[in-house]
Design a protein around this motif. Sequence first.
Motif, PDB file in Angstrom:
ATOM      1  N   TRP A 111       0.843  -1.197   0.000  1.00 37.70           N
ATOM      2  CA  TRP A 111       0.000   0.000   0.000  1.00 37.70           C
ATOM      3  C   TRP A 111       0.873   1.240   0.000  1.00 37.70           C
ATOM      4  O   TRP A 111       1.948   1.273   0.607  1.00 37.70           O
ATOM      5  CB  TRP A 111      -0.907   0.023   1.222  1.00 37.70           C
ATOM      6  CG  TRP A 111      -1.990  -1.015   1.228  1.00 37.70           C
ATOM      7  CD1 TRP A 111      -1.837  -2.361   1.295  1.00 37.70           C
ATOM      8  CD2 TRP A 111      -3.392  -0.764   1.165  1.00 37.70           C
ATOM      9  NE1 TRP A 111      -3.053  -2.989   1.274  1.00 37.70           N
ATOM     10  CE2 TRP A 111      -4.038  -2.025   1.193  1.00 37.70           C
ATOM     11  CE3 TRP A 111      -4.176   0.373   1.082  1.00 37.70           C
ATOM     12  CZ2 TRP A 111      -5.416  -2.168   1.158  1.00 37.70           C
ATOM     13  CZ3 TRP A 111      -5.561   0.250   1.050  1.00 37.70           C
ATOM     14  CH2 TRP A 111      -6.160  -1.011   1.072  1.00 37.70           C
ATOM     15  N   THR A 112       0.416   2.315  -0.669  1.00 42.35           N
ATOM     16  CA  THR A 112       1.134   3.588  -0.660  1.00 42.35           C
ATOM     17  C   THR A 112       0.160   4.714  -0.353  1.00 42.35           C
ATOM     18  O   THR A 112      -1.046   4.598  -0.592  1.00 42.35           O
ATOM     19  CB  THR A 112       1.818   3.868  -2.010  1.00 42.35           C
ATOM     20  OG1 THR A 112       0.824   3.946  -3.037  1.00 42.35           O
ATOM     21  CG2 THR A 112       2.820   2.777  -2.342  1.00 42.35           C
ATOM     22  N   ALA A 113       0.707   5.816   0.166  1.00 45.58           N
ATOM     23  CA  ALA A 113      -0.131   6.976   0.481  1.00 45.58           C
ATOM     24  C   ALA A 113       0.682   8.242   0.317  1.00 45.58           C
ATOM     25  O   ALA A 113       1.909   8.247   0.521  1.00 45.58           O
ATOM     26  CB  ALA A 113      -0.696   6.889   1.894  1.00 45.58           C
ATOM     27  N   ALA A 114       0.017   9.300  -0.059  1.00 52.67           N
ATOM     28  CA  ALA A 114       0.640  10.611  -0.198  1.00 52.67           C
ATOM     29  C   ALA A 114      -0.398  11.661   0.188  1.00 52.67           C
ATOM     30  O   ALA A 114      -1.586  11.368   0.345  1.00 52.67           O
ATOM     31  CB  ALA A 114       1.135  10.839  -1.624  1.00 52.67           C
ATOM     32  N   VAL A 115       0.079  12.892   0.343  1.00 50.62           N
ATOM     33  CA  VAL A 115      -0.798  14.025   0.634  1.00 50.62           C
ATOM     34  C   VAL A 115      -0.853  14.919  -0.594  1.00 50.62           C
ATOM     35  O   VAL A 115       0.191  15.328  -1.122  1.00 50.62           O
ATOM     36  CB  VAL A 115      -0.310  14.822   1.856  1.00 50.62           C
ATOM     37  CG1 VAL A 115      -1.130  16.095   2.021  1.00 50.62           C
ATOM     38  CG2 VAL A 115      -0.401  13.978   3.113  1.00 50.62           C
ATOM     39  N   VAL A 116      -2.064  15.215  -1.056  1.00 47.55           N
ATOM     40  CA  VAL A 116      -2.249  16.134  -2.172  1.00 47.55           C
ATOM     41  C   VAL A 116      -2.279  17.548  -1.610  1.00 47.55           C
ATOM     42  O   VAL A 116      -3.185  17.914  -0.863  1.00 47.55           O
ATOM     43  CB  VAL A 116      -3.546  15.826  -2.938  1.00 47.55           C
ATOM     44  CG1 VAL A 116      -3.694  16.781  -4.110  1.00 47.55           C
ATOM     45  CG2 VAL A 116      -3.549  14.375  -3.414  1.00 47.55           C
ATOM     46  N   ASP A 117      -1.277  18.343  -1.977  1.00 43.79           N
ATOM     47  CA  ASP A 117      -1.127  19.715  -1.499  1.00 43.79           C
ATOM     48  C   ASP A 117      -1.220  20.640  -2.701  1.00 43.79           C
ATOM     49  O   ASP A 117      -0.210  20.983  -3.326  1.00 43.79           O
ATOM     50  CB  ASP A 117       0.209  19.856  -0.781  1.00 43.79           C
ATOM     51  CG  ASP A 117       0.472  21.283  -0.306  1.00 43.79           C
ATOM     52  OD1 ASP A 117      -0.488  22.072  -0.244  1.00 43.79           O
ATOM     53  OD2 ASP A 117       1.644  21.601  -0.002  1.00 43.79           O
ATOM     54  N   GLY A 118      -2.459  21.023  -3.027  1.00 37.27           N
ATOM     55  CA  GLY A 118      -2.646  21.809  -4.237  1.00 37.27           C
ATOM     56  C   GLY A 118      -2.322  20.976  -5.454  1.00 37.27           C
ATOM     57  O   GLY A 118      -2.900  19.927  -5.696  1.00 37.27           O
ATOM     58  N   ALA A 119      -1.329  21.432  -6.228  1.00 35.13           N
ATOM     59  CA  ALA A 119      -0.908  20.678  -7.412  1.00 35.13           C
ATOM     60  C   ALA A 119       0.228  19.717  -7.104  1.00 35.13           C
ATOM     61  O   ALA A 119       0.659  18.967  -7.976  1.00 35.13           O
ATOM     62  CB  ALA A 119      -0.484  21.647  -8.512  1.00 35.13           C
ATOM     63  N   ASP A 120       0.721  19.710  -5.846  1.00 40.62           N
ATOM     64  CA  ASP A 120       1.862  18.886  -5.484  1.00 40.62           C
ATOM     65  C   ASP A 120       1.413  17.618  -4.770  1.00 40.62           C
ATOM     66  O   ASP A 120       0.416  17.596  -4.050  1.00 40.62           O
ATOM     67  CB  ASP A 120       2.815  19.661  -4.576  1.00 40.62           C
ATOM     68  CG  ASP A 120       3.400  20.880  -5.278  1.00 40.62           C
ATOM     69  OD1 ASP A 120       3.702  20.765  -6.480  1.00 40.62           O
ATOM     70  OD2 ASP A 120       3.540  21.933  -4.626  1.00 40.62           O
ATOM     71  N   MET A 121       2.172  16.540  -4.955  1.00 41.05           N
ATOM     72  CA  MET A 121       1.941  15.265  -4.288  1.00 41.05           C
ATOM     73  C   MET A 121       3.073  15.059  -3.289  1.00 41.05           C
ATOM     74  O   MET A 121       4.234  14.911  -3.673  1.00 41.05           O
ATOM     75  CB  MET A 121       1.888  14.129  -5.305  1.00 41.05           C
ATOM     76  CG  MET A 121       1.392  12.823  -4.717  1.00 41.05           C
ATOM     77  SD  MET A 121      -0.395  12.815  -4.407  1.00 41.05           S
ATOM     78  CE  MET A 121      -1.013  12.713  -6.098  1.00 41.05           C
TER      79      MET A 121
END
Length: 871
Positions: free
Chosen positions: A526-536
């Motif tokens: 499993w993977t996860a990231a935070v979407v910060d506007g246009a940035d991952m």
Amino acid sequence: MTRIAAGICFLVSIAAAANAGELVANGGFETGSFAGGWVDGAGQIQSGTGDPRWADHAVLLDLPRGGNYSALIGFKYAPVRGNRFGFIYQDVAIPANISSAALFFSFRQQGYDGSFYDPFRMQIRSTSGAVLATVVDYSFGEANHLFKDSGWLDDDGAAPVGYAMTAYAGQTVRLYFYQENSFNNFYETWTYIDDVSLVYRRWVDLAVDGDGDDRFGAPGTGEGGYAVRSAEAGRTVVYLIDIENEGPDADSYRLTAVVPAGWTASIRYGGATHPFPWTAPAIAAGSKIQAEVVVSVPEGAAIGGYSTVVDAVSTAFANRHDSALLATNVVPAVCLADLVIDANGYGVIDPSGGGGISYRETAPSAQVTYTVDLHNAGAVADSFRVSWAVPAPLTADVVAGGIVRTRAFVTALVPSGGSASFTFRVSVPSSLLGGDYASVVKAASLTDTLRADAVRAVTRVLAPKVDVVICGSGDDIVDPTGAGGGGAISVAAARGTTIYIPFTIQNEGAVADSFSVSWTAPGGAWTAAVVDGADMRQLPWRTPVMPPRSERGYVFAVTVPSNASYDTYVSIFNFVSSVSAFARESVSASFSISAGNEIDLMIDGTGDNVYGYLGTALGGSSIRTASPGSEIAFEIEVQNEAGENLFDIWWTPPPGWEVRIGDSTSTMRGVPAGSYTMTVVVPAACAGGWFDVVVDGCKTNKRYFVDSVRGRVFVTPPRVVDALVDGNGEGVFGDVGTGAGGSSYQATIAGRTIRYTVELRNQGAETESYRVSWNLVPGMIATLGGSASPLVTDPIAPGGAVLLPFEVRVPLSAWLGDYDYVVDVVSALDSLNVESVLARVHVDPPPRADLVIDGDGAFASAPPGSGDGGR
């Protein structure tokens, strides 16, 4: 596949039932536990033996129907085993002599089995466990291993499940919920339960001044409602009384009143005054009428408290009755407390805490002091009871006259127009997290306890504090343990897809802070990231520095492995302050793996093959610009990606807006795939800004297949002025001459000057000045900012405001009563941009002479020469 007992129905008229007498304790599970009478556990179907480890039975944040929590039973987190079940129940005593009783609840089943291998049942049982009725016997109709979700089974959100309970009047019954795994050790299935309510009604219900709804009393007791008012001797007191027919047929009622000796009472209804006893007109079933009870206090009535009991008895059935108590405090003259904290709140009276406010900043492990002045704004000398309430874990005391008070106390006699001062001290423990903590200090007249004022002492602790809200769950719930208890969301997810989960980080501390974000994955793939506007942003990640008491929204992007098993997986997200490791929070997300999505919503051509969970609008977005009063359109496309071609679509417009698709204004049920025009009507009075219409959809027959898109409207702001008087009227507007945009009530005696504060706020997009005018009251002199009417203000920038004192000089010759000043505001640029507030002056009688001899005769009056005023 659902089996339903013969007496069950899906009730649409829940709003009426929700007001009835409640018998279930903690039916919404908002304590975060099974407190209040619930019993929970797990057992074996055939043997009846129990072991709490055998199944889920917990109160969780996972998937509430309403509020923050719901109950979970079955096999979601517990290992699935055949021939076992999880359960909860509560024993409820239903009163006798009732007109009706009804059970309401909501449930939602999820899991991987069906065809009554894993049924959920709700039963009415005796306290010994004997089954009296089966209300719900539910299981999925599809017998496969794929994830399924029933949605909340409550008539598509219109009303909870309802079941008539009148037949059990006078009995104690057991409300029993359980989820079975009947046969094998495979295919988890579980059920959420929420909003459990058993409500009853009696035949007639009295409420006085809004108190006593569905509280009942036998004739002569006054236990079915309570109201208290104050009056001087020789005056009348008026109480509002509601008479409600809670029976199944039209009925009329005979009302009687028992008053103190020498007192009289009457009832006003239909424009006429009637003596007691009085027979009300026939009232239809489920309806009520409102009347006024007028209680006359005789001249010479002694100072003290008195009671009037009003009874209502059916004219046809003697066992249908209710009783209410009307309390009257006879007082010598107007007695009024006015608290001022750190010089704020003079002339502002609000017993709930709005009579003044002061902010003080401090670090943990410190003591903060506030100066509180108590003014006797009444017409007689008086003593006052001073009390305070402090949010835990803060503590407080009061220093008055050199004495430290740790609990409520009574002041010495304060003369009319005089004052007393004391110091309010708040102690902040070293372990306290940052944020604002509001204490309330209250003073109430001993002569007339209804006359009171209260102020707020806000202690702003300069320490870090963080709260995270995930998909709307967990606001003001903080879990520093890392177990994910600070908020939770449960979603369905397909293999190989990315799930987008919105969350909000709230910096609730009073210091600038940033927060590290990490997560505990369900498995290595499993993977996860935070979407910060246009940035991952890959995890772990640290947020930018956030100002004190601010928040920022982000989105988790969680990718499900393409080979994930059909099962339920839990991930935990952790947040830690960069200022102090003690300020931390954790939330969780559980993923139940399904075969794939079967619906895709698009808006104005955006959102193809992008999916959003309900309410998130992450499946597509379109932006339009509009002006107040205009009409715009979005194109909504519903795509059928697999399975049956029927969908449910619903949308959430901003408050006061009209949004329609065809003839529907909120919901479309069972519609086919295709393109639909969504028309949005912007209110003419819209103040401008950004507004969202969130459109959600799901498969009609498989409600766990969902998508969500957004139509965003930018409304160009008009010219808007908002006026407040003594802080009242924010966001409320009145036409010229009405005073409907806010009001303030102040009392004084003749010969004094009183002062109101008028605030003018420019909420438009342009710099404006305003012409302010007010009416004349004969004999009185009123000025605003030292100017007579009219006053033209200096230009006020957009978002700016100005505070102006509105002073009224009351002459010695003023008569007793109320005098109204209507203050009108008109923009110099736009004659339609107006506002109007009301300042009411109440003139009280002057102080009266009161002789006291050797402590006797306080507040007793007598004619000259009689000697009856004290002995």
